[in-house]
Design an enzyme around this catalytic site. Structure first.
Site, PDB file in Angstrom:
ATOM      1  N   GLY A   1      -3.078  29.139  33.107  1.00 15.49           N
ATOM      2  CA  GLY A   1      -2.228  28.045  33.591  1.00 15.49           C
ATOM      3  C   GLY A   1      -2.000  28.183  35.092  1.00 15.49           C
TER       4      GLY A   1
ATOM      5  N   THR B   1      -3.101  26.520  37.505  1.00 19.55           N
ATOM      6  CA  THR B   1      -2.966  25.267  38.261  1.00 19.55           C
ATOM      7  C   THR B   1      -1.626  24.580  37.988  1.00 19.55           C
ATOM      8  OG1 THR B   1      -4.076  24.141  36.450  1.00 19.55           O
ATOM      9  CG2 THR B   1      -5.457  24.796  38.316  1.00 19.55           C
TER      10      THR B   1
ATOM     11  N   HIS C   1      13.036  34.672  33.391  1.00 16.27           N
ATOM     12  CA  HIS C   1      13.223  35.073  34.799  1.00 16.27           C
ATOM     13  C   HIS C   1      14.693  35.191  35.175  1.00 16.27           C
ATOM     14  CE1 HIS C   1      13.628  30.708  35.561  1.00 16.27           C
ATOM     15  NE2 HIS C   1      14.159  31.020  36.718  1.00 16.27           N
TER      16      HIS C   1
ATOM     17  N   GLU D   1      21.960  21.413  37.485  1.00 18.60           N
ATOM     18  CA  GLU D   1      20.849  21.140  38.418  1.00 18.60           C
ATOM     19  C   GLU D   1      20.958  19.730  38.971  1.00 18.60           C
ATOM     20  OE1 GLU D   1      16.951  23.241  37.418  1.00 18.60           O
ATOM     21  OE2 GLU D   1      17.726  22.661  35.467  1.00 18.60           O
TER      22      GLU D   1
ATOM     23  N   HIS E   1      17.791  31.198  29.001  1.00 20.15           N
ATOM     24  CA  HIS E   1      18.584  31.660  30.156  1.00 20.15           C
ATOM     25  C   HIS E   1      20.072  31.772  29.824  1.00 20.15           C
ATOM     26  CE1 HIS E   1      14.905  30.847  32.125  1.00 20.15           C
ATOM     27  NE2 HIS E   1      15.134  29.620  32.517  1.00 20.15           N
TER      28      HIS E   1
ATOM     29  N   LYS F   1      20.448  18.235  33.881  1.00 21.65           N
ATOM     30  CA  LYS F   1      19.556  17.837  34.975  1.00 21.65           C
ATOM     31  C   LYS F   1      20.206  16.641  35.655  1.00 21.65           C
ATOM     32  CE  LYS F   1      15.650  20.237  34.013  1.00 21.65           C
ATOM     33  NZ  LYS F   1      15.194  21.285  34.918  1.00 21.65           N
TER      34      LYS F   1
HETATM   35  C1  BG6 Z   1      13.215  26.938  33.891  1.00 14.95           C
HETATM   36  C2  BG6 Z   1      13.357  25.595  33.232  1.00 14.95           C
HETATM   37  O1  BG6 Z   1      13.035  27.944  32.935  1.00 14.95           O
HETATM   38  O2  BG6 Z   1      14.394  27.224  34.642  1.00 14.95           O
HETATM   39  C3  BG6 Z   1      13.626  24.530  34.289  1.00 14.95           C
HETATM   40  O3  BG6 Z   1      12.185  25.287  32.520  1.00 14.95           O
HETATM   41  C4  BG6 Z   1      14.813  24.895  35.144  1.00 14.95           C
HETATM   42  O4  BG6 Z   1      13.824  23.268  33.671  1.00 14.95           O
HETATM   43  C5  BG6 Z   1      14.644  26.303  35.689  1.00 14.95           C
HETATM   44  O5  BG6 Z   1      14.868  23.972  36.212  1.00 14.95           O
HETATM   45  C6  BG6 Z   1      15.889  26.770  36.420  1.00 14.95           C
HETATM   46  O6  BG6 Z   1      15.580  28.001  37.023  1.00 14.95           O
HETATM   47  P1  BG6 Z   1      16.071  28.328  38.489  1.00 14.95           P
HETATM   48  O7  BG6 Z   1      15.558  29.689  38.755  1.00 14.95           O
HETATM   49  O8  BG6 Z   1      15.485  27.272  39.397  1.00 14.95           O
HETATM   50  O9  BG6 Z   1      17.576  28.252  38.444  1.00 14.95           O
END
Ligand code: BG6
Length: 465
Positions: A10, A12, A178, A216, A240, A323
């Site tokens: 993945g 790209t 992450h 966000e 997360h 979002k």
């Molecule tokens: C990702 C989601 O795992 O995390 C995204 O798929 C989200 O939709 C993003 O925008 C938020 O991560 P960060 O590091 O930008 O706060």
């Protein structure tokens, strides 16, 4: 550690372009990796130079020498995720590249792909020898990273897990999130367990409630095809946000490493119960590219959860995400209980103490205290005690994906999610889905659906930002 072939499925896609390639660049720049071959695989017909150039704009102040080094070690293989033969061609390319760069056989495969491809990719990697099953005592190592979300619900997560366990040893498997490698998030356990001023108070006797907010201001951008199938609950709450909850609520591990931490996160996620919720969708979401015109997918979710154990009985955990809201912030607010008032009624503390852990955009800890108003002995003001991490260390703080890759390179699994955590988190989401909470519309740039007001009233709470 300094010698690896990194295969990105993945390459790209959005994640590789914005995050993984820049993270690899930074690891090279900081000389955290010395000898590397980066082998990208994806379905598109694309020139390697174009793939790298697209990622360049996500790297501030590119150093031409490092960039050149990245070019020299980058290879691209066109590959259809579901076509077994393509993996044999890939395995051949990896062998050639390893010889050319004199690598010793350490390999990482990073699956930056949708989870419905995980089983096929895993099986074909195994059959073609792209990655081999290995135990910890071999002279080289081979590891696989699965990007989140791991599945789309509990059942699919189980199917994927069973599939990958047929091929690889658990010590080779990294299920990425992450958020666990964001600087202030990895600080939560340290803050809790190394400070005597917090740990004894970290329970229902002193904590009133907890808020976890991932707000966000961006919409879904060009990710409609993925997002419409997942929605906010599966995209960020299942992973997360529940991992943040686990770090705040878990019991003390014996040591702050590896499976000690994963055991405690997994244990507390089993105790999570869904009390209430409200969902939302931003206006015009259905006009986004690749979104179904009659989509009911939620782009906003607010939940009230309980953690059913002795430490947390009676303490609500409020989660809110969305979002296209009015702001970007990731924050954990811990509200301590109100103290008994010893002053004249009118001057009692107006608010209790709060500990705020701001993960983004700026990384800070703030402890809000009540103190005497200067010059008066009978009046209070609220004062923030602030540690601004980004002011002091912003320049040197690595991005979460850089840390994540480095953890995989060193074989540290504490920041990778174990399957029992994933399983419990999907159970929570499945329970939320079963409750069929209504989906309300909200305006882009707002704080979410207007119906949130009733939610707050009902729970006697207010969001703190
Ligand atoms: C990702 C989601 O795992 O995390 C995204 O798929 C989200 O939709 C993003 O925008 C938020 O991560 P960060 O590091 O930008 O706060």
């Amino acid at each position: 550690m300094n010698n690896v072939a990194l295969i990105v499925f993945g390459i790209t896609g959005d994640l590789a372009t914005r995050k993984l390639i820049p993270a690899i660049y930074h690891l090279l720049q900081k000389k955290r990796i010395d000898t590397i071959a980066l082998i990208g695989a994806a379905f598109e017909d694309m020139q390697p130079d174009v793939i790298l150039e697209r990622a360049k704009k996500y790297i501030p102040h590119v150093d031409q020498n490092v960039w050149q080094k990245l070019h020299e070690c980058f290879y691209y293989q066109k590959l259809n995720f579901t076509n077994k033969n393509d993996y044999f061609a890939l395995a051949q390319l990896i062998n050639t590249v390893e010889q050319k760069h004199q690598l010793s056989g350490n390999r990482i495969a990073y699956l930056a792909a949708a989870s419905h491809f995980f089983c096929d990719i895993t099986q074909y990697m195994g059959e073609s020898g792209t990655i081999k099953r290995m135990s910890g005592d071999a002279s080289s190592w081979q590891r696989i990273v699965y990007e989140k979300p791991f599945g789309r619900n509990l059942q699919s997560a189980h199917e994927i897990n069973e599939c990958i366990q047929q091929w690889f040893d658990e010590t080779q498997i990294y299920r990425a999130d992450h958020y666990l490698t964001k600087e202030l998030v990895s600080n939560i356990t340290l803050l809790r367990f190394t400070n005597c001023v917090f740990e004894p108070l970290w329970n229902n006797q002193y904590i009133d409630s907890v808020q976890i907010i991932l707000s966000e201001d961006r919409g879904i951008e060009n990710r409609g095809a993925y997002y419409d199938k997942y929605g906010a609950l599966c995209d960020v709450v299942q992973n997360h946000m529940l991992e943040l909850l686990a770090l705040v609520a878990m019991e003390a591990p014996q040591k702050l490493i590896g499976d000690f931490v994963r055991d405690k996160r997994a244990q507390v996620l089993k105790d999570v119960r869904v009390i209430d919720g409200i969902l939302g969708q931003y206006a015009n979401y259905t006009h986004e590219e690749y979104v179904q015109p009659d989509s009911k997918t939620e782009t906003f979710a607010a939940l009230c959860l309980a953690v059913d154990n002795a430490r947390w009985t009676g303490v609500p955990f409020y989660l809110k995400t969305g979002k296209c809201l009015n702001t970007y912030e990731v924050v954990i607010n811990i509200k301590f209980k109100q103290v008994a008032c010893l002053m004249l009624a009118k001057d009692c503390p107006i608010d209790s103490n709060w500990l705020t852990i701001r993960v983004a955009p700026d990384a800070t800890f703030v402890l809000t205290l009540n103190a005497k108003k200067p010059g008066r002995s009978d009046e209070l003001i609220t004062i923030p005690l602030e540690f601004c991490h980004s002011c002091l260390y912003g320049e040197v703080t690595p991005d979460a994906y850089e840390v994540l890759l480095e953890e995989v390179l060193t074989g540290e699994q504490a920041t990778s999610v174990r399957f029992d955590e994933i399983e419990s988190a999907w159970q929570v989401i499945d329970r939320v889905h079963h409750k069929n909470f209504p989906v309300y519309s909200y305006a882009c740039g707002s704080t979410g659906p207007l119906e949130m007001e009733q939610f707050c009233k009902k729970h006697g709470m207010r969001w703190r930002s």
